[in-house]
Structure formats: C-alpha cells, structure tokens
Design an enzyme around this catalytic site. Structure first.
Site, PDB file in Angstrom:
ATOM      1  N   HIS A   1       0.837  -1.203   0.000  1.00  0.00           N
ATOM      2  CA  HIS A   1       0.000   0.000   0.000  1.00  0.00           C
ATOM      3  C   HIS A   1       0.873   1.256   0.000  1.00  0.00           C
ATOM      4  O   HIS A   1       1.200   1.812   1.049  1.00  0.00           O
ATOM      5  CB  HIS A   1      -0.888  -0.019   1.248  1.00  0.00           C
ATOM      6  CG  HIS A   1      -2.043   0.919   1.183  1.00  0.00           C
ATOM      7  ND1 HIS A   1      -3.238   0.650   1.783  1.00  0.00           N
ATOM      8  CD2 HIS A   1      -2.206   2.126   0.596  1.00  0.00           C
ATOM      9  CE1 HIS A   1      -4.085   1.650   1.572  1.00  0.00           C
ATOM     10  NE2 HIS A   1      -3.458   2.571   0.844  1.00  0.00           N
TER      11      HIS A   1
ATOM     12  N   LEU B   1       2.674   6.593  -4.831  1.00  0.00           N
ATOM     13  CA  LEU B   1       3.860   7.152  -5.479  1.00  0.00           C
ATOM     14  C   LEU B   1       3.585   8.485  -6.162  1.00  0.00           C
ATOM     15  O   LEU B   1       4.514   9.140  -6.631  1.00  0.00           O
ATOM     16  CB  LEU B   1       4.438   6.144  -6.478  1.00  0.00           C
ATOM     17  CG  LEU B   1       4.964   4.845  -5.859  1.00  0.00           C
ATOM     18  CD1 LEU B   1       5.470   3.898  -6.931  1.00  0.00           C
ATOM     19  CD2 LEU B   1       6.060   5.129  -4.832  1.00  0.00           C
ATOM     20  N   ARG B   2       2.330   8.873  -6.255  1.00  0.00           N
ATOM     21  CA  ARG B   2       1.895  10.197  -6.729  1.00  0.00           C
ATOM     22  C   ARG B   2       2.144  10.477  -8.207  1.00  0.00           C
ATOM     23  O   ARG B   2       1.678  11.492  -8.714  1.00  0.00           O
ATOM     24  CB  ARG B   2       2.547  11.309  -5.890  1.00  0.00           C
ATOM     25  CG  ARG B   2       2.251  11.253  -4.398  1.00  0.00           C
ATOM     26  CD  ARG B   2       0.765  11.329  -4.119  1.00  0.00           C
ATOM     27  NE  ARG B   2       0.497  11.415  -2.676  1.00  0.00           N
ATOM     28  CZ  ARG B   2      -0.585  10.950  -2.103  1.00  0.00           C
ATOM     29  NH1 ARG B   2      -1.521  10.343  -2.835  1.00  0.00           N
ATOM     30  NH2 ARG B   2      -0.781  11.067  -0.797  1.00  0.00           N
TER      31      ARG B   2
ATOM     32  N   HIS C   1     -11.033   0.256   0.534  1.00  0.00           N
ATOM     33  CA  HIS C   1     -10.970   1.312   1.546  1.00  0.00           C
ATOM     34  C   HIS C   1     -12.364   1.368   2.154  1.00  0.00           C
ATOM     35  O   HIS C   1     -13.320   1.803   1.499  1.00  0.00           O
ATOM     36  CB  HIS C   1     -10.598   2.635   0.864  1.00  0.00           C
ATOM     37  CG  HIS C   1     -10.713   3.837   1.748  1.00  0.00           C
ATOM     38  ND1 HIS C   1      -9.611   4.555   2.152  1.00  0.00           N
ATOM     39  CD2 HIS C   1     -11.783   4.488   2.291  1.00  0.00           C
ATOM     40  CE1 HIS C   1     -10.001   5.583   2.900  1.00  0.00           C
ATOM     41  NE2 HIS C   1     -11.319   5.556   2.993  1.00  0.00           N
TER      42      HIS C   1
ATOM     43  N   HIS D   1      -5.725  -0.939   5.370  1.00  0.00           N
ATOM     44  CA  HIS D   1      -5.533  -0.140   6.596  1.00  0.00           C
ATOM     45  C   HIS D   1      -6.652  -0.313   7.628  1.00  0.00           C
ATOM     46  O   HIS D   1      -7.362   0.639   7.977  1.00  0.00           O
ATOM     47  CB  HIS D   1      -5.323   1.335   6.269  1.00  0.00           C
ATOM     48  CG  HIS D   1      -6.233   1.914   5.216  1.00  0.00           C
ATOM     49  ND1 HIS D   1      -7.601   1.803   5.247  1.00  0.00           N
ATOM     50  CD2 HIS D   1      -5.959   2.644   4.111  1.00  0.00           C
ATOM     51  CE1 HIS D   1      -8.132   2.426   4.222  1.00  0.00           C
ATOM     52  NE2 HIS D   1      -7.156   2.945   3.497  1.00  0.00           N
TER      53      HIS D   1
ATOM     54  N   ASP E   1       0.764   2.411   3.916  1.00  0.00           N
ATOM     55  CA  ASP E   1      -0.112   3.465   3.387  1.00  0.00           C
ATOM     56  C   ASP E   1       0.685   4.761   3.244  1.00  0.00           C
ATOM     57  O   ASP E   1       0.229   5.849   3.601  1.00  0.00           O
ATOM     58  CB  ASP E   1      -1.335   3.673   4.275  1.00  0.00           C
ATOM     59  CG  ASP E   1      -2.421   4.527   3.604  1.00  0.00           C
ATOM     60  OD1 ASP E   1      -2.255   4.862   2.409  1.00  0.00           O
ATOM     61  OD2 ASP E   1      -3.411   4.867   4.282  1.00  0.00           O
TER      62      ASP E   1
ATOM     63  N   HIS F   1       2.697  14.206   1.193  1.00  0.00           N
ATOM     64  CA  HIS F   1       2.023  15.481   0.944  1.00  0.00           C
ATOM     65  C   HIS F   1       3.007  16.616   1.168  1.00  0.00           C
ATOM     66  O   HIS F   1       3.978  16.487   1.919  1.00  0.00           O
ATOM     67  CB  HIS F   1       0.822  15.655   1.875  1.00  0.00           C
ATOM     68  CG  HIS F   1      -0.310  14.737   1.585  1.00  0.00           C
ATOM     69  ND1 HIS F   1      -0.987  14.739   0.376  1.00  0.00           N
ATOM     70  CD2 HIS F   1      -0.892  13.769   2.344  1.00  0.00           C
ATOM     71  CE1 HIS F   1      -1.939  13.817   0.409  1.00  0.00           C
ATOM     72  NE2 HIS F   1      -1.897  13.220   1.585  1.00  0.00           N
TER      73      HIS F   1
END
Length: 434
Positions: A64, A67-68, A183, A236, A309, A313
């Site tokens: 999880h 990598l954006r 999720h 998660h 996870d 940011h």
C-alpha cells in the site's frame, strides 16, 4: 557487477521455510543459491558480506504505497518513492491508482512500470482502479489493467459505496484470481468528520468519525464476498470491530485478507494533541482499545501484512486548520523501526514481525519473493535489530516530510537492501545504477 555474494554468519529469519538461526547465504546470478548452517567457502570473485549480529531476512514488500506519479510529482515520484522504499528495506511496493491521472487504463499502468524500470531500484507492482476515474459509477476495464501488469483492483482513498457495483467487481475479479482491495468507509457516517469520534475529538471541538463508518462497510463487503466467492483485501484496518469480523470470516473459510499500518498499531487518537495535522489520516487514529485489538490481531494471524499506506504530501497541505488538512503520512522509512518496537516490547516475535513484512504480503497478492529458499529471487534485507536512531524527516529519501514520528527514537535499522542480487542501499546511502 558482482554476480556472486556470500553473506556470512547472519541470523537468517525465513518464516516460510521455518528458518531462524545463524546461517551463511550464497547468492548467484540474482537468486538464492544456498542457505547453510555450516560456514561456506567464498567462491572466487564473490563479494563477502560479514553479517554477524545482523538479521538477514526476505526483502520487505509493501502492499500500500502512494507514489503520486503521474500528476503530483511535487509530492513524490516513482523514483523518489523507490528511493524511500529501499532505504526502509522494501524490495517491492504496490502502487495505488489514485494518482491525478488515475490508473484506470493500460496506458497509465505502462507508464508507472516504465518509470519503475528507469528508477531501477525496487519492484513496483501497480494496482488498477476498480472504477473509471475513481468515481464509483462505472467499472474500469479490469482485464486490460491486469493484462498490463496490475496485481490488484482498488479505489483506495475512496470507498465503493454502491453495493451492486461492489458485488459485480468481486464476481468479475474471480476470472483473474486477483484481490479486490477496499478502503472501507461509509461516507454517510464519516461525512464532515476530521478525526476519530471520542473524548479527544470532543475536547478539541472537532467532528468525529465513528468506528461504525469502517465496521459497517467491512460487514457489507464480507456478506458480498461470501456470496460471490471472490477475494477481498481490506486496507488499513483500524477498528476492533473490523478485526473481529475479519477473524470470524476467516474461520468460516472466506477468502479475505487484511493489512494494518504502523501508525494505527503505534498511536491512538490522543496523538492529534493540539490539532497536529501530521496525525491526520484516513482512517483516523482510533482509541487505545482499537490499538490493543490491532496488536492482538497481528499476533494471532488475523492480520496478513503490515503495510505503510505511504502517503506523501507537501508542507502547505498540512500547514492549515486541522479540518482542512489533507489526510496521510509517509511511512516507508519508519515502518521497520515501528514494527520492531512491538518486538522489543514482547508483543511480536522476530519471526512474526518478519513474516508480516515479507512472506505475508507476498502471499496476499501472489507476488514473487517473501522467502529465501534456493532459487528464490535474491531480494534481501539486512537489519541491525538493536541499533537506535532518531527519526529526522528532513533526511528522508522521500520527497515529502509529513510524519508524526519526527524526533522519535526507534530501535532497529536497515543496513543493506539487495534487489535481484544487487545492493541498492548500504549504510544509509543509495547505490543507484544510473
């Protein structure tokens, strides 16, 4: 490049093959050649690694990771994410599809894989979106995604609120025998919430998210799973109620697996303190009762994997009012230390900790690695289990710094990471091929 490596006198922990003791390990041409109780002679031209007092374990696999890329390269890229991964001992990561250009097509999957080949550090396994654009309205082309290299289907970051659509994807995915990763969040229960509903949220005057927002969706999807005979992976997990339902479902033979993140078994909702956005995530940090339940589930086998996870940011995403802060923390470079804290506290055995970071994840998604039998990929992590270090977010290899663990002292550190028989991280430094 050295093709033969001899690791000498390490404590080898290989849960799948029942190994836990001092061994020599010989690697040839990118694969494990021999694991020996007796010392092995060093072949000519081999690199010899003195691994005394270290653990030699299967390379960690994280199911999880965000990598954006594509779309938010200012927060992370495949390259910087892979750097963070190998620094944390991970030889493989599963890349979530909720990028700004959603991975709901083979084209995006191929882009991620291309970037991973360029990075040439660790294995990157893309996950494809369940629904087009993550909108929860229309199923993506699962066959196309899986054919391009996706190992799971997920709308991670968003729940699949439409039960009929969720039922269809569970049915459809059985054709490919891949897990549907969920999720779990009922948006009608969590809407407007910023943290766990409890005494801390009341003190801070923040609207809370009840545990039922997660537990109700877990219950729904287990009912659908039993009917469809599919494969469900719950991401998660944060609540005692969710753990209880998953444990019971496993006993009944349902094909359900789950993961827990280090922040959820380490911190409770009091870590929010006075509106610390670095402790803001989804699902939120829960109560101390939930933390205890997660730890019990790690011990008894209900939980299949520890997954970070990892959610990078930018600074501006967190330097806002708590309610407006974006959810998520980075985790690749702190996961081992937080997991070994449970070992040092006597909660987990070393073998179980290694299993949750390597063999467990490999089994859940059917990935290569996770063990050290002869012929296995030489994806290896060396660990100094008692080395103390202080988390310094400013020194992360990740492009982002958003962590509630900055300044915390941890015990247990990665000394070397090997992928396919090549050392990619050693003594705090990357060993990049390019």
């Amino acid at each position: 490049m050295t093709t033969t490596v001899l690791f000498q006198r390490a404590r080898v922990i290989d849960p799948r093959n029942g190994v836990d003791g001092v061994r020599d390990v010989l690697v040839t041409d990118g694969r494990v050649a021999q694991v020996s109780e007796a010392p092995l002679p060093a072949p000519k031209d081999a690199r010899v690694v003195d691994a005394k007092d270290q653990w030699l374990v299967p390379g960690f696999i994280d199911l999880h990771v965000h990598l954006r890329e594509p779309g938010e390269e200012g927060k992370e890229t495949v390259l910087t994410g892979c750097r963070a991964a190998v620094a944390g001992g991970f030889t493989g990561v599963v890349a979530m599809p909720n990028t700004k250009v959603v991975n709901d097509s083979a084209l995006v999957t191929e882009l991620v894989l291309s970037r991973a080949r360029d990075a040439d550090l660790c294995h990157v396994y893309p996950a494809g979106a369940i629904t087009k654009g993550l909108k929860g309205e229309e199923l993506s082309e699962a066959g196309e995604l899986i054919g391009a290299g996706c190992v799971a289907l997920t709308d991670d970051g968003r729940p699949v609120m439409n039960a009929g659509l969720m039922r269809r994807v569970l049915q459809y995915a059985t054709q490919f025998d891949v897990p549907v990763m969920v999720h779990e969040e009922d948006l009608t229960l969590s809407a407007g919430g910023a943290m766990h509903e409890g005494a801390t949220s009341t003190r801070l005057g923040l609207r809370g998210i009840p545990s039922s927002a997660e537990v109700a969706m877990v219950a729904r999807d287990l009912v659908l799973l039993e009917e469809t005979k599919g494969r469900l992976h719950v991401a998660h997990v944060s609540c005692e109620g969710s753990v209880r339902l998953i444990r019971e479902a496993k006993k009944r033979g349902l094909r359900v697996t789950c993961e827990v993140a280090p922040h959820h078994f380490t911190l409770d909702d009091r870590a929010v303190g006075d509106y610390d956005t670095h402790a803001k995530m989804a699902p939120p940090l829960r109560s101390d009762v939930d933390v205890r339940a997660l730890r019990e589930a790690l011990v008894d086998g209900t939980v299949d994997a520890i997954a970070t996870d990892h959610a990078p940011h930018g600074v501006s995403d967190k330097l806002v009012e708590f309610e407006k802060g974006i959810n998520g923390i980075v985790g690749l470079e702190t996961s081992l230390g937080l997991t070994l804290a449970l070992v040092h506290e006597g909660v987990l055995t070393p073998r179980r900790a290694v299993e949750l970071l390597s063999d467990g994840p490999a089994r859940v998604f059917g990935l290569p690695g996770g063990h050290l039998a002869p012929g296995a990929p030489a994806d290896i992590t060396l660990v100094s289990p008692s080395e103390e270090w202080t988390v310094d977010a400013h020194r992360f290899y990740s492009r982002s710094r958003n962590t509630p663990f900055h300044g915390r002292t941890l015990k247990g550190r990665v000394t070397q990471t090997w992928v396919g028989g090549r050392c990619v991280f050693e003594d705090g430094q990357l060993k990049e091929s390019r």
